[in-house]
Design a protein around this motif. Structure first.
Motif, PDB file in Angstrom:
ATOM      1  N   ASP A  44      35.170  35.313  37.741  1.00 16.74           N
ATOM      2  CA  ASP A  44      35.543  36.599  37.297  1.00 16.74           C
ATOM      3  C   ASP A  44      36.942  36.700  36.819  1.00 16.74           C
ATOM      4  O   ASP A  44      37.389  35.676  36.445  1.00 16.74           O
ATOM      5  N   ASP A  45      37.321  37.969  36.340  1.00 12.34           N
ATOM      6  CA  ASP A  45      38.429  38.099  35.624  1.00 12.34           C
ATOM      7  C   ASP A  45      39.861  37.447  36.493  1.00 12.34           C
ATOM      8  O   ASP A  45      40.933  37.042  35.720  1.00 12.34           O
ATOM      9  N   ALA A  46      39.844  37.360  37.765  1.00 11.61           N
ATOM     10  CA  ALA A  46      40.684  36.645  38.442  1.00 11.61           C
ATOM     11  C   ALA A  46      40.786  35.190  38.675  1.00 11.61           C
ATOM     12  O   ALA A  46      41.657  34.543  39.299  1.00 11.61           O
ATOM     13  N   GLY A  47      39.511  34.808  38.330  1.00 11.03           N
ATOM     14  CA  GLY A  47      39.428  33.312  38.072  1.00 11.03           C
ATOM     15  C   GLY A  47      38.737  32.886  39.546  1.00 11.03           C
ATOM     16  O   GLY A  47      38.488  31.716  39.727  1.00 11.03           O
ATOM     17  N   THR A  48      38.211  33.847  40.259  1.00 11.28           N
ATOM     18  CA  THR A  48      37.432  33.396  41.479  1.00 11.28           C
ATOM     19  C   THR A  48      35.855  32.965  40.946  1.00 11.28           C
ATOM     20  O   THR A  48      35.280  33.281  40.358  1.00 11.28           O
ATOM     21  N   VAL A  49      35.833  31.748  41.623  1.00 16.95           N
ATOM     22  CA  VAL A  49      34.432  31.272  41.479  1.00 16.95           C
ATOM     23  C   VAL A  49      33.533  31.800  42.017  1.00 16.95           C
ATOM     24  O   VAL A  49      33.336  31.964  43.310  1.00 16.95           O
ATOM     25  N   LEU A  50      32.523  32.350  41.233  1.00 17.46           N
ATOM     26  CA  LEU A  50      31.210  33.204  41.949  1.00 17.46           C
ATOM     27  C   LEU A  50      29.879  32.386  42.070  1.00 17.46           C
ATOM     28  O   LEU A  50      29.148  32.740  42.940  1.00 17.46           O
ATOM     29  N   MET A  60      32.397  38.422  33.545  1.00 16.52           N
ATOM     30  CA  MET A  60      32.273  37.213  34.054  1.00 16.52           C
ATOM     31  C   MET A  60      32.346  36.057  32.966  1.00 16.52           C
ATOM     32  O   MET A  60      31.662  36.304  32.006  1.00 16.52           O
ATOM     33  N   LEU A  61      32.898  34.992  33.177  1.00 17.74           N
ATOM     34  CA  LEU A  61      33.016  33.997  32.170  1.00 17.74           C
ATOM     35  C   LEU A  61      32.333  32.588  32.880  1.00 17.74           C
ATOM     36  O   LEU A  61      32.412  32.567  33.901  1.00 17.74           O
ATOM     37  N   ILE A  62      31.632  32.025  31.978  1.00 16.97           N
ATOM     38  CA  ILE A  62      30.734  30.579  32.526  1.00 16.97           C
ATOM     39  C   ILE A  62      31.759  29.668  31.810  1.00 16.97           C
ATOM     40  O   ILE A  62      31.647  29.671  30.518  1.00 16.97           O
ATOM     41  N   ARG A  63      32.135  28.875  32.389  1.00 12.65           N
ATOM     42  CA  ARG A  63      32.792  27.622  31.666  1.00 12.65           C
ATOM     43  C   ARG A  63      32.460  26.432  32.433  1.00 12.65           C
ATOM     44  O   ARG A  63      32.046  26.362  33.533  1.00 12.65           O
ATOM     45  N   GLU A  64      32.952  25.257  31.825  1.00 10.75           N
ATOM     46  CA  GLU A  64      32.844  23.962  32.154  1.00 10.75           C
ATOM     47  C   GLU A  64      33.563  23.979  33.577  1.00 10.75           C
ATOM     48  O   GLU A  64      34.712  24.123  33.681  1.00 10.75           O
ATOM     49  N   ALA A  65      32.813  23.170  34.359  1.00 17.13           N
ATOM     50  CA  ALA A  65      33.382  23.099  36.154  1.00 17.13           C
ATOM     51  C   ALA A  65      34.195  21.602  35.690  1.00 17.13           C
ATOM     52  O   ALA A  65      34.033  20.778  35.111  1.00 17.13           O
ATOM     53  N   ASN A  66      35.144  21.445  36.668  1.00 18.74           N
ATOM     54  CA  ASN A  66      36.099  20.344  36.748  1.00 18.74           C
ATOM     55  C   ASN A  66      36.382  19.948  38.239  1.00 18.74           C
ATOM     56  O   ASN A  66      35.972  20.927  39.113  1.00 18.74           O
ATOM     57  N   VAL A  67      37.076  18.869  38.626  1.00 16.43           N
ATOM     58  CA  VAL A  67      37.122  18.591  39.938  1.00 16.43           C
ATOM     59  C   VAL A  67      37.997  19.310  40.393  1.00 16.43           C
ATOM     60  O   VAL A  67      38.047  19.684  41.773  1.00 16.43           O
ATOM     61  N   HIS A  68      38.697  20.090  39.770  1.00  8.12           N
ATOM     62  CA  HIS A  68      39.707  21.174  40.385  1.00  8.12           C
ATOM     63  C   HIS A  68      39.003  22.411  41.005  1.00  8.12           C
ATOM     64  O   HIS A  68      39.449  23.200  41.652  1.00  8.12           O
ATOM     65  N   ASP A  69      37.867  22.694  40.243  1.00  8.19           N
ATOM     66  CA  ASP A  69      36.837  23.718  41.000  1.00  8.19           C
ATOM     67  C   ASP A  69      36.323  23.269  42.238  1.00  8.19           C
ATOM     68  O   ASP A  69      35.884  24.393  42.890  1.00  8.19           O
ATOM     69  N   TRP A  70      36.210  22.122  42.534  1.00 12.17           N
ATOM     70  CA  TRP A  70      35.285  21.761  43.556  1.00 12.17           C
ATOM     71  C   TRP A  70      36.007  22.356  44.983  1.00 12.17           C
ATOM     72  O   TRP A  70      35.076  22.914  45.708  1.00 12.17           O
ATOM     73  N   PRO A  71      37.206  22.452  45.346  1.00 13.64           N
ATOM     74  CA  PRO A  71      37.655  22.831  46.456  1.00 13.64           C
ATOM     75  C   PRO A  71      37.131  24.494  46.550  1.00 13.64           C
ATOM     76  O   PRO A  71      36.879  25.147  47.688  1.00 13.64           O
ATOM     77  N   ALA A  72      36.950  25.198  45.616  1.00 10.00           N
ATOM     78  CA  ALA A  72      36.220  26.531  45.595  1.00 10.00           C
ATOM     79  C   ALA A  72      34.827  26.562  45.624  1.00 10.00           C
ATOM     80  O   ALA A  72      34.215  27.601  46.110  1.00 10.00           O
ATOM     81  N   VAL A  73      34.181  25.733  45.019  1.00  6.70           N
ATOM     82  CA  VAL A  73      32.658  25.689  45.069  1.00  6.70           C
ATOM     83  C   VAL A  73      32.206  25.215  46.556  1.00  6.70           C
ATOM     84  O   VAL A  73      31.339  25.493  47.064  1.00  6.70           O
ATOM     85  N   TRP A  74      32.839  24.052  47.177  1.00  4.74           N
ATOM     86  CA  TRP A  74      32.490  23.415  48.431  1.00  4.74           C
ATOM     87  C   TRP A  74      32.230  24.363  49.378  1.00  4.74           C
ATOM     88  O   TRP A  74      31.213  24.018  49.997  1.00  4.74           O
ATOM     89  N   PRO A  75      33.009  25.349  49.899  1.00  5.04           N
ATOM     90  CA  PRO A  75      32.518  26.210  50.969  1.00  5.04           C
ATOM     91  C   PRO A  75      31.070  26.885  50.796  1.00  5.04           C
ATOM     92  O   PRO A  75      30.418  26.692  51.655  1.00  5.04           O
ATOM     93  N   PHE A  76      30.848  27.302  49.723  1.00  4.37           N
ATOM     94  CA  PHE A  76      29.501  28.101  49.596  1.00  4.37           C
ATOM     95  C   PHE A  76      28.450  26.922  49.169  1.00  4.37           C
ATOM     96  O   PHE A  76      27.429  27.081  49.730  1.00  4.37           O
ATOM     97  N   PHE A  77      28.779  25.829  48.693  1.00  2.29           N
ATOM     98  CA  PHE A  77      27.936  24.653  48.315  1.00  2.29           C
ATOM     99  C   PHE A  77      27.435  24.211  49.874  1.00  2.29           C
ATOM    100  O   PHE A  77      26.328  24.033  50.237  1.00  2.29           O
TER     101      PHE A  77
END
Length: 162
Positions: free
Chosen positions: A56-62, A1-18
């Motif tokens: 994760d390794d595939a870039g999926t936001v966990l 698992m990698l923890i990295r800075e979030a950006n607006v391009h991550d929001w579509p992946a975050v929004w559903p669980f948020f």
């Protein structure tokens, strides 16, 4: 698992669980009908505050975390943070990794402690995690949270020195 800075391009992946977590109304004091844009503006913080995603390794936001000063001015030496883990990825250590990350960020940024202002007492998984990382309940606001199933429950104020 990698923890990295979030950006607006991550929001579509975050929004559903948020959205699912906020709409459930069981753990956050956010309005359950928060719009996608409002959620993005509330969650994606700009410097000196910070928002990150765990991937994760595939870039999926966990999961995701935001961290900031708990107060302004003379209270700005205390940090705060909030966390959301995609329920599809729960119980894999994502929440712990995000919490540990925010503690390290706060230490490196010169904060003296971290405080959580509103931990819903029925959110037992979060309370147990925070306690395992050295947080203590300083007090509980009785009936400070209107839980959609359990009615009025307490809100913990939790703290740990850095």
């Amino acid at each position: 698992m990698l923890i990295r800075e979030a950006n607006v391009h991550d929001w579509p992946a975050v929004w559903p669980f948020f959205h699912g977590i906020v709409a459930a109304g069981e753990t956050f004091t956010y309005p359950p009908d928060l719009s996608r844009e409002q959620g993005r503006d509330w969650w994606l913080l700009s410097a000196p505050d910070r928002t990150v995603v765990a991937v994760d390794d595939a870039g999926t936001v966990l999961g995701t975390a935001k961290m900031n000063a708990n107060q302004k001015g003379n209270g700005s030496h205390i940090a705060s943070a909030s966390y959301m883990v995609d329920p599809a990825h729960a119980r894999r250590g994502v929440g712990r990794a995000l919490c540990e990350y925010t503690l390290e960020w706060a230490r490196a940024a010169g904060f003296r402690a971290m405080q959580f202002n509103a931990v819903v007492e029925t959110n037992t998984h979060a309370v147990r995690l925070y306690r395992s990382l050295g947080f203590e309940v300083l007090g509980t606001l009785p009936e400070g949270f209107r839980h959609p199933v359990r009615g009025y429950v307490g809100l913990h104020i939790m703290h740990r020195p850095l």
